[in-house]
Design a protein around this motif. Structure first.
Motif, PDB file in Angstrom:
ATOM      1  N   GLU A   1       0.917  53.909 -26.138  1.00  0.00           N
ATOM      2  CA  GLU A   1       1.351  53.020 -25.021  1.00  0.00           C
ATOM      3  C   GLU A   1       0.129  52.477 -23.643  1.00  0.00           C
ATOM      4  OE1 GLU A   1       5.739  53.881 -25.923  1.00  0.00           O
ATOM      5  OE2 GLU A   1       5.194  55.856 -25.046  1.00  0.00           O
ATOM      6  N   ILE A   2      -0.081  53.827 -23.478  1.00  0.00           N
ATOM      7  CA  ILE A   2      -0.770  53.327 -22.006  1.00  0.00           C
ATOM      8  C   ILE A   2      -1.707  52.587 -22.010  1.00  0.00           C
ATOM      9  CG2 ILE A   2      -2.696  54.783 -19.978  1.00  0.00           C
ATOM     10  CD1 ILE A   2      -1.130  57.105 -20.313  1.00  0.00           C
ATOM     11  N   VAL A   3      -2.883  52.878 -23.463  1.00  0.00           N
ATOM     12  CA  VAL A   3      -3.404  51.797 -23.299  1.00  0.00           C
ATOM     13  C   VAL A   3      -2.757  50.179 -23.335  1.00  0.00           C
ATOM     14  CG1 VAL A   3      -5.247  50.357 -25.093  1.00  0.00           C
ATOM     15  CG2 VAL A   3      -5.542  53.075 -24.082  1.00  0.00           C
TER      16      VAL A   3
ATOM     17  N   GLU B   1     -12.867  52.892 -19.615  1.00  0.00           N
ATOM     18  CA  GLU B   1     -12.191  54.232 -19.010  1.00  0.00           C
ATOM     19  C   GLU B   1     -10.982  54.295 -18.700  1.00  0.00           C
ATOM     20  OE1 GLU B   1     -15.228  54.794 -17.690  1.00  0.00           O
ATOM     21  OE2 GLU B   1     -15.859  54.515 -19.928  1.00  0.00           O
ATOM     22  N   ARG B   2     -10.860  52.727 -17.922  1.00  0.00           N
ATOM     23  CA  ARG B   2      -9.830  52.556 -17.215  1.00  0.00           C
ATOM     24  C   ARG B   2      -8.533  52.054 -17.901  1.00  0.00           C
ATOM     25  NH1 ARG B   2      -7.987  52.132 -12.152  1.00  0.00           N
ATOM     26  NH2 ARG B   2      -6.836  49.811 -11.930  1.00  0.00           N
ATOM     27  N   PHE B   3      -8.822  51.788 -19.136  1.00  0.00           N
ATOM     28  CA  PHE B   3      -7.419  51.289 -19.806  1.00  0.00           C
ATOM     29  C   PHE B   3      -7.176  53.006 -20.278  1.00  0.00           C
ATOM     30  CE2 PHE B   3     -10.655  47.970 -21.036  1.00  0.00           C
ATOM     31  CZ  PHE B   3      -9.477  46.690 -20.367  1.00  0.00           C
ATOM     32  N   TYR B   4      -7.591  53.835 -19.970  1.00  0.00           N
ATOM     33  CA  TYR B   4      -6.938  55.233 -20.774  1.00  0.00           C
ATOM     34  C   TYR B   4      -5.996  56.182 -19.473  1.00  0.00           C
ATOM     35  CZ  TYR B   4      -9.524  54.464 -25.007  1.00  0.00           C
ATOM     36  OH  TYR B   4      -9.754  54.464 -26.160  1.00  0.00           O
TER      37      TYR B   4
ATOM     38  N   TRP C   1       0.887  43.210 -26.912  1.00  0.00           N
ATOM     39  CA  TRP C   1       1.398  43.784 -26.107  1.00  0.00           C
ATOM     40  C   TRP C   1       2.549  44.596 -25.774  1.00  0.00           C
ATOM     41  CZ3 TRP C   1      -1.439  40.107 -22.786  1.00  0.00           C
ATOM     42  CH2 TRP C   1      -0.699  39.437 -21.931  1.00  0.00           C
ATOM     43  N   ASN C   2       3.441  44.682 -26.810  1.00  0.00           N
ATOM     44  CA  ASN C   2       4.564  45.248 -27.311  1.00  0.00           C
ATOM     45  C   ASN C   2       4.297  46.858 -27.077  1.00  0.00           C
ATOM     46  OD1 ASN C   2       6.310  43.115 -26.366  1.00  0.00           O
ATOM     47  ND2 ASN C   2       6.040  42.650 -28.735  1.00  0.00           N
ATOM     48  N   HIS C   3       3.146  47.451 -27.178  1.00  0.00           N
ATOM     49  CA  HIS C   3       2.996  48.591 -27.585  1.00  0.00           C
ATOM     50  C   HIS C   3       3.329  49.359 -29.196  1.00  0.00           C
ATOM     51  CE1 HIS C   3       4.302  49.095 -22.746  1.00  0.00           C
ATOM     52  NE2 HIS C   3       3.425  48.198 -23.351  1.00  0.00           N
TER      53      HIS C   3
END
Length: 112
Positions: free
Chosen positions: A31-33, A89-92, A66-68
């Protein structure tokens, strides 16, 4: 126009002795990514169809991200990071909309 708060916000729980309580759920890494990809695309004004074209995948493969609902492969995440010139790393990291480390490309910022 972007909402003022992230999509992963609050859920209400009801405890018999306390009544309704609001808590922030702990989102999964998927969900975070996925949320960070969505936020990045929204801030850069990139549509789902544009993202699919950039990655060389179908629109139907981008829609669940887009919808996790679908995990992003390491290859796809590296490609997205390379396309937008940001560290992987920004995505995590769970970010706030008002995060001081903006999603915009520092080279494009002119106020500094």
């Amino acid at each position: 126009m972007m909402p003022s708060t992230p999509r992963l916000l609050h859920t209400a729980t009801v405890a018999p002795s306390v009544g309704v309580q609001f808590r922030t759920p702990t989102p999964s890494m998927r969900e975070i990514v996925c949320e960070n990809i969505r936020i990045l695309c929204c801030t850069r004004e990139v549509t789902r169809r544009d993202l699919a074209t950039m990655l060389g995948i179908s629109y139907n493969a981008v829609h669940p991200i887009w919808n996790h609902k679908r995990k992003v492969s390491a290859e796809e995440l590296w490609s997205i990071a390379a396309i937008f010139e940001i560290p992987v790393e920004r995505f995590y990291t769970l970010h706030d909309w008002n995060d001081s480390w903006s999603w915009t490309n520092p080279e494009r910022n002119t106020n500094g």
